[in-house]
Design a protein around this motif. Structure first.
Motif, short mmCIF file in Angstrom:
data_model
loop_
_atom_site.label_atom_id
_atom_site.label_comp_id
_atom_site.label_asym_id
_atom_site.label_seq_id
_atom_site.Cartn_x
_atom_site.Cartn_y
_atom_site.Cartn_z
N ILE A 154 -11.48 -20.86 -14.76
CA ILE A 154 -11.72 -21.32 -16.13
C ILE A 154 -10.94 -20.43 -17.11
CG2 ILE A 154 -13.98 -22.34 -15.71
CD1 ILE A 154 -15.22 -19.72 -16.85
N PRO A 155 -10.39 -21.02 -18.17
CA PRO A 155 -9.75 -20.21 -19.21
C PRO A 155 -10.81 -19.64 -20.15
CG PRO A 155 -9.51 -22.54 -19.72
CD PRO A 155 -10.24 -22.46 -18.40
N VAL A 156 -10.71 -18.36 -20.46
CA VAL A 156 -11.70 -17.71 -21.32
C VAL A 156 -11.01 -16.95 -22.44
CG1 VAL A 156 -13.41 -17.49 -19.46
CG2 VAL A 156 -11.78 -15.63 -19.86
N GLY A 157 -11.71 -16.82 -23.56
CA GLY A 157 -11.25 -15.99 -24.65
C GLY A 157 -10.18 -16.62 -25.52
N MET A 158 -9.80 -15.91 -26.57
CA MET A 158 -8.87 -16.44 -27.57
C MET A 158 -7.47 -16.67 -26.99
SD MET A 158 -8.22 -13.01 -29.90
CE MET A 158 -6.91 -13.76 -30.86
N LEU A 159 -7.10 -15.92 -25.95
CA LEU A 159 -5.79 -16.11 -25.34
C LEU A 159 -5.86 -16.90 -24.04
CD1 LEU A 159 -4.08 -12.64 -25.98
CD2 LEU A 159 -4.14 -14.70 -27.40
N GLN A 160 -7.04 -17.47 -23.76
CA GLN A 160 -7.21 -18.38 -22.62
C GLN A 160 -6.75 -17.76 -21.29
OE1 GLN A 160 -8.47 -22.25 -23.29
NE2 GLN A 160 -9.48 -20.41 -23.98
N CYS A 161 -7.23 -16.56 -21.03
CA CYS A 161 -7.00 -15.93 -19.73
C CYS A 161 -7.72 -16.73 -18.65
CB CYS A 161 -7.52 -14.50 -19.78
SG CYS A 161 -7.86 -13.74 -18.18
N ASN A 162 -7.06 -16.96 -17.55
CA ASN A 162 -7.68 -17.66 -16.43
C ASN A 162 -8.56 -16.70 -15.64
OD1 ASN A 162 -6.52 -20.17 -16.95
ND2 ASN A 162 -4.71 -19.73 -15.72
N CYS A 163 -9.86 -16.92 -15.70
CA CYS A 163 -10.80 -16.15 -14.90
C CYS A 163 -11.13 -16.96 -13.66
CB CYS A 163 -12.07 -15.87 -15.70
SG CYS A 163 -13.41 -15.13 -14.74
N SER A 164 -11.04 -16.33 -12.50
CA SER A 164 -11.31 -17.03 -11.24
C SER A 164 -12.53 -16.45 -10.54
CB SER A 164 -10.10 -16.94 -10.30
OG SER A 164 -9.03 -17.72 -10.78
N ILE A 165 -13.33 -17.35 -9.99
CA ILE A 165 -14.47 -16.99 -9.14
C ILE A 165 -14.16 -17.56 -7.77
CG2 ILE A 165 -16.93 -17.29 -8.71
CD1 ILE A 165 -17.22 -17.81 -11.76
N ILE A 166 -14.13 -16.71 -6.75
CA ILE A 166 -13.90 -17.19 -5.39
C ILE A 166 -15.06 -16.71 -4.51
CG2 ILE A 166 -11.43 -17.62 -5.38
CD1 ILE A 166 -10.91 -14.81 -4.52
N GLY A 167 -15.79 -17.69 -3.94
CA GLY A 167 -17.01 -17.37 -3.23
C GLY A 167 -17.08 -17.93 -1.83
N ASP A 168 -17.83 -17.26 -1.00
CA ASP A 168 -18.12 -17.72 0.35
C ASP A 168 -19.36 -18.61 0.29
OD1 ASP A 168 -19.17 -17.95 2.97
OD2 ASP A 168 -18.23 -16.08 3.58
#
Length: 275
Positions: free
Chosen positions: A63-77
């Motif tokens: 998901i993109p987060v924050g004012m500069l749209q950083c891509n935050c990734s969650i990778i789960g088992d």
């Protein structure tokens, strides 16, 4: 930030914004009522089909987060419910909601580099989850200078916290049955790293490899080198000597914008085919 956002010449913290290209570089955000994982990931699928969490055995949300749209990734088992969170730059409440929805426990919080848009949520996420923060040693001065970055952006200084583990080239990060290797890719910042998840990831096999590239490689561009500690020579060495050695079918999840593949960038990225 992508190189095509660069519009000034002298290296300074004031270049931490994306400039006039910011809206075109930022992926669309899911609407608040969108709760399905595929809907959240869909804005990231312009270039290459996204990873199917159900059929290929990995929970993966970007998901993109924050004012500069950083891509935050969650990778789960999906079996152990352990997860890594990569670059929680902001909107920690939103990240926590996704973790809770999928009943995930955060094993580690990984910072690909210490620019404010990628690390703004580190402290809060660490407080809420108790998970350790992992960062390369060479980006510690940049992280500890957060007030300088915030001042040039004209935003409040996010709280910083301790870094629990210093990453280095070749480190293996394990969560559940999966494993990723750390690739040190200096150039955008001195301590930039990428995470590579190969097909034979730990005790399981996945259909195609994954690369979480931070701001080193983008779809059609590369990371800027006019920021503090940036180096065009270093990023070129990182790209050609390390990332371009990965298989062509490796899916690349950049720090901003849409996903791509190593093969696509090898064949079409102007910073790689003309150097």
């Amino acid at each position: 930030m992508p190189k095509n956002a660069q519009n000034l010449h002298q290296p300074t913290f004031s270049h931490l914004h994306l400039g006039p290209d910011a809206e075109s570089l930022a992926p669309a955000r899911a609407s608040p009522e969108s709760t399905d994982v595929d809907v959240i990931i869909k804005p990231m699928t312009d270039a290459v089909p996204t990873f199917d969490a159900v059929s290929q055995g990995l929970i993966h949300i970007t998901i993109p987060v924050g004012m500069l749209q950083c891509n935050c990734s969650i990778i789960g088992d999906p079996v152990s419910r352990e997860a890594l969170v990569i670059d929680p730059g902001d909107e920690v409440t939103r990240i926590l909601e996704l973790l809770g929805r999928h009943k995930l426990t955060v094993k580690a919080i990984v910072s690909t580099h210490a620019h404010i848009d990628h690390v703004g949520g580190l402290s809060k996420l660490r407080q809420y989850t108790g998970a350790p923060i992992l960062m390369h040693r060479d980006d510690l001065p940049l992280y500890q200078g957060m007030e300088v970055q915030a001042a040039f952006l004209g935003v409040a200084t996010p709280e910083i916290t301790d870094v629990d583990q210093l990453l280095k080239e070749g480190d293996a990060l394990s969560w559940g049955s999966f494993e990723a290797s750390v690739i040190h890719t200096p150039g955008h910042t001195p301590g930039s790293v990428c995470l590579y998840v190969p097909k034979d990831s730990g005790a399981v096999a996945i259909a195609v490899p994954r690369l979480f590239a931070g701001d080193t490689l983008f779809a059609g561009s590369i990371g800027r080198t006019d920021l503090w500690g940036g180096s065009m020579d270093q990023i070129t060495d990182s790209l050609r000597g390390k990332l371009m050695q990965l298989p062509d079918d490796t899916i690349v999840y950049p720090g901003h914008g849409r996903l791509t593949s190593i093969g696509q960038e090898r064949n079409t990225n102007p910073f790689l085919i003309h150097t």
